[in-house]
Design an enzyme around this catalytic site. Structure first.
Site, short mmCIF file in Angstrom:
data_model
loop_
_atom_site.label_atom_id
_atom_site.label_comp_id
_atom_site.label_asym_id
_atom_site.label_seq_id
_atom_site.Cartn_x
_atom_site.Cartn_y
_atom_site.Cartn_z
N GLY A 199 -0.11 -3.77 -1.39
CA GLY A 199 -0.45 -5.15 -1.04
C GLY A 199 -1.35 -5.18 0.18
N SER A 200 -1.23 -6.24 0.92
CA SER A 200 -2.14 -6.44 2.06
C SER A 200 -1.70 -5.63 3.29
CB SER A 200 -2.18 -7.92 2.42
OG SER A 200 -0.92 -8.30 2.95
N ARG A 202 -1.50 -6.82 6.21
CA ARG A 202 -0.64 -7.66 7.05
C ARG A 202 0.83 -7.39 6.71
NH1 ARG A 202 2.18 -12.28 6.65
NH2 ARG A 202 1.68 -12.54 4.46
N VAL A 203 1.16 -7.45 5.43
CA VAL A 203 2.54 -7.19 5.04
C VAL A 203 2.85 -5.69 5.16
CG1 VAL A 203 4.24 -7.38 3.18
CG2 VAL A 203 2.60 -9.22 3.56
N GLY A 204 1.84 -4.86 4.96
CA GLY A 204 2.03 -3.42 5.14
C GLY A 204 2.57 -3.10 6.52
N GLU A 221 -0.19 1.32 0.03
CA GLU A 221 -1.40 1.19 -0.81
C GLU A 221 -2.01 -0.16 -0.48
OE1 GLU A 221 -2.73 3.27 -3.08
OE2 GLU A 221 -1.24 4.85 -2.90
N CYS A 255 -7.97 -4.23 -6.12
CA CYS A 255 -8.07 -3.63 -4.78
C CYS A 255 -9.28 -2.73 -4.65
CB CYS A 255 -6.80 -2.86 -4.46
SG CYS A 255 -6.41 -1.61 -5.69
P1 NAD Z 1 0.95 -9.18 -0.26
O1 NAD Z 1 0.95 -8.20 0.81
O2 NAD Z 1 0.86 -10.63 0.07
O3 NAD Z 1 2.24 -9.04 -1.21
C1 NAD Z 1 2.67 -7.82 -1.74
C2 NAD Z 1 4.17 -7.80 -1.78
O4 NAD Z 1 4.70 -8.01 -0.49
C3 NAD Z 1 4.82 -8.84 -2.69
O5 NAD Z 1 5.81 -8.22 -3.46
C4 NAD Z 1 5.40 -9.85 -1.73
O6 NAD Z 1 6.58 -10.46 -2.21
C5 NAD Z 1 5.71 -9.02 -0.52
N1 NAD Z 1 5.62 -9.80 0.70
C6 NAD Z 1 4.74 -10.80 0.98
N2 NAD Z 1 4.94 -11.29 2.23
C7 NAD Z 1 5.96 -10.59 2.76
C8 NAD Z 1 6.65 -10.63 4.02
N3 NAD Z 1 6.31 -11.49 4.98
N4 NAD Z 1 7.65 -9.75 4.21
C9 NAD Z 1 7.99 -8.88 3.26
N5 NAD Z 1 7.39 -8.81 2.05
C10 NAD Z 1 6.40 -9.65 1.78
O7 NAD Z 1 -0.26 -8.67 -1.11
P2 NAD Z 1 -0.94 -9.35 -2.34
O8 NAD Z 1 -1.58 -10.64 -1.94
O9 NAD Z 1 0.02 -9.34 -3.47
O10 NAD Z 1 -2.09 -8.28 -2.65
C11 NAD Z 1 -3.36 -8.38 -2.10
C12 NAD Z 1 -3.70 -7.18 -1.26
O11 NAD Z 1 -3.16 -6.00 -1.83
C13 NAD Z 1 -5.18 -6.92 -1.14
O12 NAD Z 1 -5.46 -6.54 0.18
C14 NAD Z 1 -5.41 -5.75 -2.07
O13 NAD Z 1 -6.54 -4.98 -1.77
C15 NAD Z 1 -4.15 -5.00 -1.91
N6 NAD Z 1 -3.91 -4.17 -3.08
C16 NAD Z 1 -3.94 -2.84 -2.94
C17 NAD Z 1 -3.74 -2.04 -4.06
C18 NAD Z 1 -3.76 -0.55 -3.97
O14 NAD Z 1 -3.38 0.07 -4.96
N7 NAD Z 1 -4.16 0.06 -2.88
C19 NAD Z 1 -3.50 -2.62 -5.29
C20 NAD Z 1 -3.46 -3.99 -5.38
C21 NAD Z 1 -3.64 -4.77 -4.25
#
Ligand code: NAD
Length: 479
Positions: A199-200, A202-204, A221, A255
């Site tokens: 994911g993002s 920020r959450v990472g 990731e 991504c």
């Molecule tokens: P996100 O970080 O908003 O959400 C991903 C996960 O995190 C979800 O399951 C969500 O429920 C959880 N989450 C959200 N907020 C949270 C919090 N405050 N505390 C704990 N968990 C929380 O990401 P997204 O919007 O789903 O994805 C977009 C981003 O992910 C983009 O930056 C994209 O490039 C990246 N991405 C990377 C890959 C990769 O394989 N490297 C693949 C897809 C997406």
């Protein structure tokens, strides 16, 4: 400070109990047997095969993903990963002999892959099936139990996974927790043996902070602005076709989609026309009518993307509809590359990951200027170079850093199971796919066995007589 979101008490109890159960089952040793692992992977393949229509329908409802695209990028991709893992797993798991230095011989050194324990997989919404199951394949292949948290922003896929995974796979080993921030926050309070997050950034950061409490290793990731260099001598039609496909598949919500294109001023018009022609070839004059063109996942992201449209000149596309969250494949001319080190040019489209169907074309004077521009920003997840000369390709590989590189192609590097997939720096840490997944979810345990016979170890043990000191002296000198 990040606000703490409390989940309802019943769900909290559910999370704690789920992780306890996953841990207890891991402790039985049931998941360590290779036959069990292979059977689980076969069951996952059967789940996908027997419920293809349900998954396709869920993907259509969540993202307007066309069935054919879904077969290529979601179901087919996961089935390919399962087949590859099943084919090679026994070999990957075979203990590896390691040579021992003469001073330690005779001895036998081996690396034994052992499962880590209970793994948490947190998945995003953009490839909600693939990015939930691909890490799970590695987790199971390595012999772990797993708790999976699909994205709440792809609720239909999440619901189908929650129903089917425990039906097809061993429900004592694989658990699905549905939900959003509250549930994930509660999950992150628990102790896992590995957390795999997609994911993002920020959450990472939230995930990494929570993991640090338990010293849990993480794979992150993430994403970022993946650039394209389009060289003066690049194959125009071929590059345009591949860029258009990689950028606008899944309405740009990928991504590793090209985020923006860097090229010289002379090439902007031709490239714009060529990408536009390829868009029309793939999705028609009106992509809104194409069954194969996606929609933006929610209103928030749609509004964010519309905001970018005002930050350049729309050279192609730009049509949009708020009610259906449609945004046409769009090419945006943004002029000369700003100096990434100064924040005078405050345009978000040039600094934030776009994650949607808007392709800015950024002008630079030369390949070296493109390299400098890329190096002034964060390390991207992917970098794509379209060029006629091997020297230009080499320049970008040698002088920039990225999670992965595509040369005269985009997107496909993630489809080669023998290549690790992951980011570097701001685009993430750790990698997976194929054997790299099994490594990610295993501890490679060094095991050394030494017979008592022919024992020269006494040399290293006190009392240190003069001849032992001479040996130590020689041992500590450089060769
Ligand atoms: P996100 O970080 O908003 O959400 C991903 C996960 O995190 C979800 O399951 C969500 O429920 C959880 N989450 C959200 N907020 C949270 C919090 N405050 N505390 C704990 N968990 C929380 O990401 P997204 O919007 O789903 O994805 C977009 C981003 O992910 C983009 O930056 C994209 O490039 C990246 N991405 C990377 C890959 C990769 O394989 N490297 C693949 C897809 C997406």
């Amino acid at each position: 400070m990040t606000p703490v979101v409390e989940a309802p008490a019943a769900r909290v109890a559910g999370v704690v109990e789920t992780v306890e159960r996953a841990r207890a089952y891991f402790a039985t040793g049931a998941t360590r047997g290779i036959d069990w692992r292979l059977a689980q992977l076969a069951a996952m393949a059967a789940m996908l095969g027997e419920n293809r229509a349900r998954f396709e329908e869920a993907l259509r409802r969540d993202l307007h993903k066309g069935a054919t695209e879904a077969r290529f990028t979601e179901l087919g991709s996961v089935l390919g990963e399962i087949a590859h893992t099943r084919r090679h797993l026994r070999r990957w798991l075979r203990p590896r002999r390691v040579s021992v230095p003469i001073g330690i011989a005779p001895a036998r050194a081996r690396l034994v892959a052992e499962p880590l324990g209970v793994v948490l997989v947190i998945a995003p919404w953009n490839y909600p099936l693939q990015l939930t199951l691909a890490p799970l394949i590695g987790a199971i292949g390595a012999g772990n139990t797993a708790v999976v948290k699909p994205s709440e922003l792809a609720p239909h896929v999440s619901a189908v996974l929650a129903e089917l995974l425990p039906r097809y796979l061993d429900p004592r080993a694989v658990y699905v927790i549905e939900g959003g921030v509250a549930e994930t926050t509660e999950l992150l309070r628990q102790r896992f043996d590995h957390i795999f997050y997609t994911g993002s950034g920020r959450v990472g950061r939230i995930v990494a902070r929570a993991a640090a409490e338990h010293l849990t290793p993480v794979t992150l990731e993430l994403g970022g602005k993946s650039p394209v260099w389009f060289d003066d001598d690049a194959h125009l039609a071929g590059a345009a076709r591949r860029i258009a496909w990689a950028k606008f598949t899944n309405a740009g919500q990928t991504c590793i989609a090209p985020d923006y294109v860097l090229t010289t001023p002379d090439r902007v018009a031709a490239l714009t026309a060529a990408i536009g022609a390829e868009v029309t070839r793939m999705w028609g004059e009106e992509p809104a009518r194409s069954p194969d063109y996606g929609r933006i996942v929610n209103d928030h992201h749609h509004a964010r993307l519309l905001g970018y449209l005002a930050e350049g000149e729309i050279a192609f596309g730009g049509q949009h509809d708020v009610a259906t969250r449609y945004l046409a494949p769009t090419i945006l001319h943004v002029g000369q590359a700003p100096d990434a080190r100064s924040d005078e040019d405050g345009r978000a489209v040039l600094t934030e990951e776009i994650f949607g169907p808007i392709l800015p074309i950024v002008v630079v004077d030369s390949a070296q200027a493109a390299v400098d521009h890329i190096n002034a920003g964060e390390k991207p997840l992917a970098m794509y170079v379209f060029a006629g000369s091997a020297a230009t390709h080499e320049l970008f590989v040698a002088a920039t850093s990225a999670g992965g590189v595509g040369q005269d192609v985009a997107f496909l590097q993630a489809g080669v199971p023998g290549l690790p997939f992951g980011g570097v720096g701001e685009s993430g840490m750790g990698a997976y796919h194929g054997e790299y997944s099994v490594r990610t979810f295993s501890h490679l345990k060094p095991v050394l066995r030494k017979p008592y016979a022919l024992d020269a170890l006494g040399v290293t043990m006190p009392p240190f007589t003069p001849w032992k000191r001479r040996i130590a002296d020689r041992f500590s000198r450089s060769a």
